[in-house]
Design an enzyme around this catalytic site. Structure first.
Site, PDB file in Angstrom:
ATOM      1  NE  ARG A  90      89.759-128.527 103.442  1.00  0.00           N
ATOM      2  CZ  ARG A  90      88.692-128.323 102.581  1.00  0.00           C
ATOM      3  NH1 ARG A  90      88.454-129.356 101.863  1.00  0.00           N
ATOM      4  NH2 ARG A  90      87.681-126.942 102.456  1.00  0.00           N
ATOM      5  NE  ARG A 137      89.271-132.039 107.259  1.00  0.00           N
ATOM      6  CZ  ARG A 137      88.542-132.993 106.792  1.00  0.00           C
ATOM      7  NH1 ARG A 137      89.010-134.125 106.198  1.00  0.00           N
ATOM      8  NH2 ARG A 137      87.238-132.680 106.395  1.00  0.00           N
ATOM      9  CE1 TYR A 161      76.990-121.941 106.280  1.00  0.00           C
ATOM     10  CE2 TYR A 161      77.479-119.687 107.492  1.00  0.00           C
ATOM     11  CZ  TYR A 161      77.840-120.606 106.564  1.00  0.00           C
ATOM     12  OH  TYR A 161      79.009-120.270 105.724  1.00  0.00           O
ATOM     13  CG  ASP A 199      83.211-123.879 111.648  1.00  0.00           C
ATOM     14  OD1 ASP A 199      83.925-123.637 110.577  1.00  0.00           O
ATOM     15  OD2 ASP A 199      81.898-123.482 111.292  1.00  0.00           O
ATOM     16  NE  ARG A 245      87.866-120.652 107.242  1.00  0.00           N
ATOM     17  CZ  ARG A 245      86.782-121.259 106.382  1.00  0.00           C
ATOM     18  NH1 ARG A 245      87.153-122.394 105.545  1.00  0.00           N
ATOM     19  NH2 ARG A 245      85.714-121.033 106.592  1.00  0.00           N
TER      20      ARG A 245
HETATM   21  O1  1CP Z   1      91.191-119.017 110.667  1.00  0.00           O
HETATM   22  C1  1CP Z   1      91.533-120.127 111.037  1.00  0.00           C
HETATM   23  O2  1CP Z   1      92.676-120.364 110.710  1.00  0.00           O
HETATM   24  C2  1CP Z   1      90.570-120.444 112.010  1.00  0.00           C
HETATM   25  C3  1CP Z   1      89.704-121.613 111.626  1.00  0.00           C
HETATM   26  C4  1CP Z   1      88.426-121.299 110.968  1.00  0.00           C
HETATM   27  C5  1CP Z   1      87.571-120.084 111.152  1.00  0.00           C
HETATM   28  C6  1CP Z   1      87.968-118.848 111.621  1.00  0.00           C
HETATM   29  C7  1CP Z   1      87.535-122.470 110.520  1.00  0.00           C
HETATM   30  C8  1CP Z   1      88.129-123.858 110.231  1.00  0.00           C
HETATM   31  N1  1CP Z   1      86.462-121.868 110.140  1.00  0.00           N
HETATM   32  C9  1CP Z   1      86.335-120.744 110.676  1.00  0.00           C
HETATM   33  C10 1CP Z   1      85.202-119.662 110.475  1.00  0.00           C
HETATM   34  C11 1CP Z   1      84.018-119.909 109.464  1.00  0.00           C
HETATM   35  N2  1CP Z   1      83.487-121.058 109.406  1.00  0.00           N
HETATM   36  C12 1CP Z   1      83.441-118.865 108.689  1.00  0.00           C
HETATM   37  C13 1CP Z   1      83.682-117.478 108.650  1.00  0.00           C
HETATM   38  C14 1CP Z   1      85.017-117.150 108.014  1.00  0.00           C
HETATM   39  C15 1CP Z   1      84.975-117.100 106.487  1.00  0.00           C
HETATM   40  O3  1CP Z   1      84.127-116.507 105.957  1.00  0.00           O
HETATM   41  O4  1CP Z   1      85.723-118.008 106.181  1.00  0.00           O
HETATM   42  C16 1CP Z   1      82.301-119.595 108.071  1.00  0.00           C
HETATM   43  C17 1CP Z   1      81.558-118.950 106.863  1.00  0.00           C
HETATM   44  C18 1CP Z   1      82.486-120.837 108.345  1.00  0.00           C
HETATM   45  C19 1CP Z   1      81.323-121.866 107.902  1.00  0.00           C
HETATM   46  C20 1CP Z   1      82.038-123.221 107.276  1.00  0.00           C
HETATM   47  N3  1CP Z   1      82.936-124.109 108.088  1.00  0.00           N
HETATM   48  C21 1CP Z   1      82.430-123.566 106.047  1.00  0.00           C
HETATM   49  C22 1CP Z   1      81.623-122.775 104.752  1.00  0.00           C
HETATM   50  C23 1CP Z   1      80.484-123.494 104.346  1.00  0.00           C
HETATM   51  C24 1CP Z   1      79.477-122.662 103.316  1.00  0.00           C
HETATM   52  O5  1CP Z   1      79.680-123.317 102.127  1.00  0.00           O
HETATM   53  O6  1CP Z   1      79.071-121.670 103.679  1.00  0.00           O
HETATM   54  C25 1CP Z   1      83.093-124.840 105.740  1.00  0.00           C
HETATM   55  C26 1CP Z   1      83.625-125.536 104.635  1.00  0.00           C
HETATM   56  C27 1CP Z   1      83.592-125.060 107.328  1.00  0.00           C
HETATM   57  C28 1CP Z   1      84.377-126.067 107.552  1.00  0.00           C
HETATM   58  C29 1CP Z   1      85.663-125.845 108.160  1.00  0.00           C
HETATM   59  N4  1CP Z   1      86.096-124.906 109.288  1.00  0.00           N
HETATM   60  C30 1CP Z   1      87.264-124.430 109.100  1.00  0.00           C
HETATM   61  C31 1CP Z   1      88.110-125.259 108.244  1.00  0.00           C
HETATM   62  C32 1CP Z   1      89.523-125.433 108.033  1.00  0.00           C
HETATM   63  C33 1CP Z   1      87.039-125.998 107.464  1.00  0.00           C
HETATM   64  C34 1CP Z   1      87.062-126.720 106.368  1.00  0.00           C
HETATM   65  C35 1CP Z   1      86.961-128.331 106.961  1.00  0.00           C
HETATM   66  C36 1CP Z   1      87.920-129.258 106.431  1.00  0.00           C
HETATM   67  O7  1CP Z   1      89.025-129.274 106.998  1.00  0.00           O
HETATM   68  O8  1CP Z   1      87.550-129.846 105.351  1.00  0.00           O
END
Ligand code: 1CP
Length: 357
Positions: A32, A41, A155, A78, A28
């Site tokens: 943000r 964004r 999911y 994602d 990540r």
């Molecule tokens: O690492 C990076 O910079 C690349 C971007 C990236 C990656 C690798 C994002 C952007 N998401 C992911 C993978 C991802 N998405 C995972 C696996 C990694 C981890 O365990 O962190 C998971 C579980 C998700 C699912 C997901 N997408 C969630 C979690 C939901 C939950 O409660 O279980 C969320 C909040 C997202 C949205 C998301 N994806 C990425 C970002 C930066 C965001 C936040 C969105 C925003 O800008 O508000």
């Protein structure tokens, strides 16, 4: 015009070749906590619009690299793009995280899933990979990624994030054949997705098994591990210098490191609940290791961050005959929006400056 000299320390470390310093990237790293991410964004209007527009996905992928001398870029996307492309309808409820319009609760739901085409439904991901490779111009390698079958199934069955995974755990216990049928479909899609990312230009591939650690061991060994092993066995990686190593990251995968090291994957990503030295001893040098600083360390002052980074680096090296090769420095999980960019700068600097005891 000559191409700038490329930094391939990340790929060399994954191949367990000598490196001048331990390469580092952060899960990540685009997100943000960066004001420029929040600006893009806001311009895009939503997370999904940003992820589905290759120019914007490219822009945010490159943002952390413009600030910090990171040794790898990770595609901005994602893991939920795959279930979306299988027909579940991904959306983001304001302040609530990702949700699906449709869920998978029965064999009929599994049978109704689509088989996504990588150059139609998921073309925006492949276009982003191609554009990012072009913009990176060989500066650092690009990592492609996917969720693991188990984590994506979480999911798809729950319909979004979950506190207790009640529905998918009930399915595992009461309707295992339905869950295996779902995991079968998802595994095939994940392999096609990772292969397409490699062909579009991704130079390493990471699978995020974020929720494997919520399973009891016998259920992990039935519903998560075999599908990770199948990916490691079946996924093409390419040949020679163009070979794209596979990294299996799992939150809570500490109990299973020996089994994961025997999967055929080139590297394992671990969280902070296992010491790197112990992980190195248990995996015996069969795989490279990626990790594993507790992300909360980034809330500490820079001197403490440097001390904790040195501890992890020295712990790995001590178990690796005094050598740093075979280690990619990372956090044990993703960064949070309230972390300070200055502390990330301090961490990257500390890892690069470290020369061992
Ligand atoms: O690492 C990076 O910079 C690349 C971007 C990236 C990656 C690798 C994002 C952007 N998401 C992911 C993978 C991802 N998405 C995972 C696996 C990694 C981890 O365990 O962190 C998971 C579980 C998700 C699912 C997901 N997408 C969630 C979690 C939901 C939950 O409660 O279980 C969320 C909040 C997202 C949205 C998301 N994806 C990425 C970002 C930066 C965001 C936040 C969105 C925003 O800008 O508000």
């Amino acid at each position: 015009m000559n191409a700038p000299p490329g930094n391939d320390t990340f790929l060399r470390a994954l191949r367990r070749e000598p490196v001048p310093y331990t390469p580092v990237w952060l899960m990540r790293q685009a997100g943000r906590y960066l004001p420029e991410y929040r600006a893009t964004r806001a311009r895009a209007g939503s997370f999904l619009a940003m992820a589905k527009t290759p120019e914007l996905a490219c822009e945010v992928t490159l943002q952390p690299l413009a600030r910090f001398p990171l040794d790898a870029a990770i595609l901005f996307s994602d893991i939920l793009t795959v279930p979306d492309a299988m027909g579940l309808g991904l959306y983001f409820a304001e302040g609530e995280g990702p949700r699906f319009e449709r869920t998978v609760r029965s064999m009929a739901d599994v049978e109704a899933l689509g088989t996504p085409d990588m150059e139609t439904e998921l073309r925006y991901v492949m276009d982003a990979v191609r554009l990012i490779r072009r913009e990176l111009a060989g500066k650092v390698p690009l990592i492609g990624f996917s969720g693991s079958p188990w984590t994506l199934a979480c999911y798809m069955v729950e319909g979004g994030g979950s506190e207790n995974f009640a529905r998918i755990k009930a399915m595992a216990l009461e309707a295992p054949a339905t869950l295996h049928a779902l995991l079968r479909r998802v595994t095939d899609a994940v392999i096609a997705y990772l292969d397409a990312q490699r062909l579009a230009g991704a130079q390493a591939l990471q699978v995020f098994d974020t929720w494997g650690g919520v399973l009891a061991p016998h259920l992990y060994r039935e519903f998560s591990l075999p599908y990770l092993v199948e990916i490691a066995q079946r996924l093409p990686r390419g040949e020679g210098a163009a070979k794209a190593p596979l990294i299996l990251f799992g939150k809570g995968n500490g109990p299973y490191l020996e089994e994961l090291a025997a999967s055929g994957a080139e590297a394992l990503g671990i969280d902070w609940t296992v010491a790197l030295g112990e992980a190195r001893r248990r995996t015996g040098g069969r795989v490279a290791l990626q990790g594993n600083l507790d992300p909360a360390t980034l809330y500490a002052p820079p001197a403490v961050i440097a001390r904790e980074a040195a501890r992890a680096l020295d712990d790995y090296a001590a178990a690796n005959g005094g050598a740093r090769e075979g280690h990619v420095f990372n956090l044990g999980h993703g960064m949070s929006p309230d972390m300070a960019p200055e502390h990330v700068a301090a961490l990257v600097e500390a890892v690069h400056a470290h020369r061992g005891r």
